[in-house]
Design a protein around this motif. Structure first.
Motif, PDB file in Angstrom:
ATOM      1  N   TRP A   1       0.834  -1.204   0.000  1.00 30.54           N
ATOM      2  CA  TRP A   1       0.000   0.000   0.000  1.00 30.54           C
ATOM      3  C   TRP A   1       0.867   1.251   0.000  1.00 30.54           C
ATOM      4  O   TRP A   1       0.635   2.192  -0.754  1.00 30.54           O
ATOM      5  N   VAL A   2       1.876   1.251   0.842  1.00 31.16           N
ATOM      6  CA  VAL A   2       2.769   2.404   0.920  1.00 31.16           C
ATOM      7  C   VAL A   2       3.603   2.535  -0.360  1.00 31.16           C
ATOM      8  O   VAL A   2       3.848   3.645  -0.842  1.00 31.16           O
ATOM      9  N   MET A   3       4.006   1.402  -0.924  1.00 29.49           N
ATOM     10  CA  MET A   3       4.865   1.455  -2.106  1.00 29.49           C
ATOM     11  C   MET A   3       4.099   1.920  -3.343  1.00 29.49           C
ATOM     12  O   MET A   3       4.542   2.824  -4.042  1.00 29.49           O
ATOM     13  N   TYR A   4       2.941   1.290  -3.625  1.00 29.68           N
ATOM     14  CA  TYR A   4       2.231   1.662  -4.856  1.00 29.68           C
ATOM     15  C   TYR A   4       0.707   1.592  -4.770  1.00 29.68           C
ATOM     16  O   TYR A   4       0.012   2.101  -5.633  1.00 29.68           O
ATOM     17  N   GLY A   5       0.164   0.982  -3.716  1.00 32.49           N
ATOM     18  CA  GLY A   5      -1.283   0.843  -3.627  1.00 32.49           C
ATOM     19  C   GLY A   5      -2.003   2.168  -3.490  1.00 32.49           C
ATOM     20  O   GLY A   5      -3.028   2.402  -4.139  1.00 32.49           O
ATOM     21  N   TYR A   6      -1.472   3.032  -2.631  1.00 33.68           N
ATOM     22  CA  TYR A   6      -2.087   4.349  -2.470  1.00 33.68           C
ATOM     23  C   TYR A   6      -2.094   5.100  -3.798  1.00 33.68           C
ATOM     24  O   TYR A   6      -3.085   5.743  -4.157  1.00 33.68           O
ATOM     25  N   SER A   7      -1.022   5.013  -4.535  1.00 33.98           N
ATOM     26  CA  SER A   7      -0.945   5.690  -5.828  1.00 33.98           C
ATOM     27  C   SER A   7      -1.987   5.153  -6.797  1.00 33.98           C
ATOM     28  O   SER A   7      -2.634   5.917  -7.523  1.00 33.98           O
TER      29      SER A   7
ATOM     30  N   THR B   1       3.148   7.044  -9.771  1.00 31.80           N
ATOM     31  CA  THR B   1       3.082   8.481  -9.503  1.00 31.80           C
ATOM     32  C   THR B   1       3.551   8.820  -8.097  1.00 31.80           C
ATOM     33  O   THR B   1       4.356   9.733  -7.897  1.00 31.80           O
ATOM     34  N   TYR B   2       3.038   8.084  -7.115  1.00 32.67           N
ATOM     35  CA  TYR B   2       3.445   8.300  -5.726  1.00 32.67           C
ATOM     36  C   TYR B   2       4.164   7.066  -5.188  1.00 32.67           C
ATOM     37  O   TYR B   2       3.993   6.695  -4.024  1.00 32.67           O
ATOM     38  N   PHE B   3       4.960   6.419  -6.018  1.00 33.72           N
ATOM     39  CA  PHE B   3       5.635   5.189  -5.613  1.00 33.72           C
ATOM     40  C   PHE B   3       6.494   5.460  -4.371  1.00 33.72           C
ATOM     41  O   PHE B   3       7.323   6.364  -4.348  1.00 33.72           O
ATOM     42  N   GLY B   4       6.251   4.662  -3.328  1.00 34.39           N
ATOM     43  CA  GLY B   4       6.944   4.906  -2.066  1.00 34.39           C
ATOM     44  C   GLY B   4       6.582   6.226  -1.424  1.00 34.39           C
ATOM     45  O   GLY B   4       7.322   6.754  -0.596  1.00 34.39           O
ATOM     46  N   LEU B   5       5.409   6.758  -1.803  1.00 30.53           N
ATOM     47  CA  LEU B   5       4.890   8.050  -1.343  1.00 30.53           C
ATOM     48  C   LEU B   5       5.777   9.213  -1.786  1.00 30.53           C
ATOM     49  O   LEU B   5       5.727  10.304  -1.205  1.00 30.53           O
TER      50      LEU B   5
ATOM     51  N   ALA C   1      -2.077  14.588   3.746  1.00 29.58           N
ATOM     52  CA  ALA C   1      -1.904  13.450   2.842  1.00 29.58           C
ATOM     53  C   ALA C   1      -1.460  12.180   3.563  1.00 29.58           C
ATOM     54  O   ALA C   1      -2.030  11.100   3.347  1.00 29.58           O
ATOM     55  N   LEU C   2      -0.458  12.279   4.422  1.00 22.77           N
ATOM     56  CA  LEU C   2       0.045  11.081   5.086  1.00 22.77           C
ATOM     57  C   LEU C   2      -0.948  10.509   6.090  1.00 22.77           C
ATOM     58  O   LEU C   2      -0.969   9.303   6.330  1.00 22.77           O
ATOM     59  N   VAL C   3      -1.779  11.361   6.675  1.00 22.70           N
ATOM     60  CA  VAL C   3      -2.844  10.856   7.541  1.00 22.70           C
ATOM     61  C   VAL C   3      -3.832  10.033   6.724  1.00 22.70           C
ATOM     62  O   VAL C   3      -4.281   8.954   7.143  1.00 22.70           O
ATOM     63  N   GLY C   4      -4.172  10.526   5.537  1.00 24.36           N
ATOM     64  CA  GLY C   4      -5.046   9.765   4.650  1.00 24.36           C
ATOM     65  C   GLY C   4      -4.435   8.451   4.217  1.00 24.36           C
ATOM     66  O   GLY C   4      -5.114   7.424   4.127  1.00 24.36           O
ATOM     67  N   VAL C   5      -3.139   8.461   3.953  1.00 22.84           N
ATOM     68  CA  VAL C   5      -2.442   7.229   3.584  1.00 22.84           C
ATOM     69  C   VAL C   5      -2.579   6.188   4.694  1.00 22.84           C
ATOM     70  O   VAL C   5      -2.923   5.026   4.451  1.00 22.84           O
ATOM     71  N   GLY C   6      -2.304   6.600   5.917  1.00 21.89           N
ATOM     72  CA  GLY C   6      -2.371   5.676   7.035  1.00 21.89           C
ATOM     73  C   GLY C   6      -3.777   5.154   7.292  1.00 21.89           C
ATOM     74  O   GLY C   6      -3.974   3.961   7.528  1.00 21.89           O
ATOM     75  N   PHE C   7      -4.753   6.055   7.244  1.00 18.97           N
ATOM     76  CA  PHE C   7      -6.139   5.640   7.483  1.00 18.97           C
ATOM     77  C   PHE C   7      -6.596   4.630   6.445  1.00 18.97           C
ATOM     78  O   PHE C   7      -7.141   3.580   6.782  1.00 18.97           O
TER      79      PHE C   7
END
Length: 426
Positions: free
Chosen positions: A47-53, A72-76, A93-99
């Motif tokens: 998720w952190v590497m590429y799922g969020y992107s 686009t956001y690989f590895g955030l 943004a990072l709060v949204g990533v974690g949630f």
């Protein structure tokens, strides 16, 4: 939001792990706990590497209705508060990533309950990565990240914007349909249904259900992204719907079987939580009461379908999450209302009982049907590929003797003789 994210993570470990772990036999409880824990590790990482992107990155021409670029956001990398979820919600943004990471994790973990006692652990690890990439990330984008099932998407143009506040389609229908696909691929557990396969630790089940209920307030109320009246509406609706679902499930049990059981109470709690999830901030109190009451009855009856149709859904993922998710998603078409204020997506209409006609119900049916087919078909393909490469099912000896000892080299309880066996092997 970070507090909500923390208690949503608690829903998977230890909540879901104990809920499922208590329902399996003592010889496979560690394996069930491990299937949940490993889902956090694998899915959390990708998720952190590429799922969020893929889910919340900027739209890519041509494929942006279905998923975004994983690079686009690989590895955030290059993620700032004015991009991704930050741009959509105003949440850092990072709060949204974690949630959202915690949602991805629990969706994958939910599937494990359907296939308890019989899948190779290595195959499960591979499945978590592939399924999240191919199924979860794209569906999350389609519903929440600007794809064709969300605000401004194709369905909104044809009918109205489907409502899924916190994951009725993305999480529960998705996981339930995937569970059904894997159950059909793996086949029945040895001895099922002729031999009784009972939960080995009902206090674990009750503990897990309680942790899930607490964590679900972060799941639903936290999805507002703010501490405001809409979050309060989601919190109260989540509470009351779950109360009613537990009660109606127990009533069905008492009438049908003569007993109101602890397993039924725990299952009713989860059924109510599942059903109210998509509707949490889009219905009033009466709508939440009816959704919970209906879900308790429908899911209590649905868990018996596996015996009628012969599919071994070990821990009732299909009966609770697939059926409960569909029930809650469709009932939005009857009870949705913006008359109380709060959250309501652009392009959505009131439900049939609140003067909006049939349009919203049709939209909810479209998104529910799509989620079922999308998840079931792709999961079947993924399952066949993994089966061809590594195999899916444990050997019969390992299944009969106990997955914990065969796969993990340990047992949950000394009374099972794990220490003695390990000493002899060494």
């Amino acid at each position: 939001m970070m507090t909500s994210a923390a208690i949503v993570l608690m829903m998977t470990v230890p909540g879901l792990a104990f809920f499922y772990g208590g329902m399996v036999r003592s010889k496979s409880v560690l394996n069930m706990l491990m299937m949940n824990f490993i889902s956090v590790g694998t899915v959390g990482f990708i998720w952190v590497m590429y799922g969020y992107s893929m889910a919340f990155g900027p739209k890519v021409d041509g494929i942006g209705q279905f998923f975004n670029s994983p690079f686009t956001y690989f590895g955030l990398n290059d993620l700032t508060d004015d991009k991704g979820l930050g741009a959509l919600t105003g949440v850092p943004a990072l709060v949204g990533v974690g949630f959202q990471a915690t949602f991805a994790v629990i969706t994958v973990a939910l599937i494990s309950g359907a296939i308890a006692d019989r899948i190779k652990f290595g195959s499960w690890v591979a499945f978590t990565v592939v399924w999240a990439t191919v199924v979860y990330f794209p569906l999350a984008h389609m519903v929440w990240g600007g794809g064709f099932l969300g605000v401004g998407g194709k369905v909104s143009t044809w009918l109205s914007t489907p409502i899924d506040f916190a994951g009725g389609t993305v999480v529960h229908i998705n996981a339930g349909a995937a569970g059904l696909a894997l159950v059909l691929l793996l086949g029945k557990r040895k001895g099922w249904p002729k031999e009784p396969i009972r939960p080995h630790n009902l206090p674990y089940v009750m503990l897990g259900a309680g942790l899930l209920w607490v964590g679900w307030f972060g799941f639903n109320a936290g999805s507002e992204g703010a501490a405001d009246g809409t979050a309060g509406r989601a919190w109260v609706n989540t509470f009351v719907a779950t109360c009613l679902a537990m009660l109606t499930w127990l009533i069905v049990e008492k009438i049908r079987d003569g007993h109101a059981t602890s397993l039924g109470a725990a299952s009713g709690i989860v059924a109510g939580l599942v059903a109210i999830t998509p509707a949490a901030a889009a219905v009033d109190t009466y709508g939440a009461i009816f959704i919970g009451a209906i879900a308790g009855v429908v899911c209590a009856l649905a868990v018996g379908l596996k015996f009628k149709f012969g599919f071994d859904d070990a821990l009732d993922v299909v009966g609770v999450h697939l059926v409960g998710g569909i029930t809650g998603t469709l009932l939005i078409g009857l009870f949705a209302t913006n008359l109380q204020g709060g959250w309501y997506p652009d392009g959505a209409k009131n439900g049939l009982f609140y003067g909006g006609g049939w349009t919203q119900l049709a939209s909810q049916a479209v998104v529910a049907g799509f989620a079922v087919l999308f998840s079931f078909i792709l999961t079947t393909v993924i399952g066949f590929i993994i089966k061809a490469i590594t195999g899916l099912r444990l050997s019969e000896d390992d299944e009969v003797n106990g997955i914990d000892l065969a796969v993990h080299g340990e047992t949950a309880y000394e009374t099972l003789g794990g220490t003695r066996v390990l000493t002899e092997v060494n």
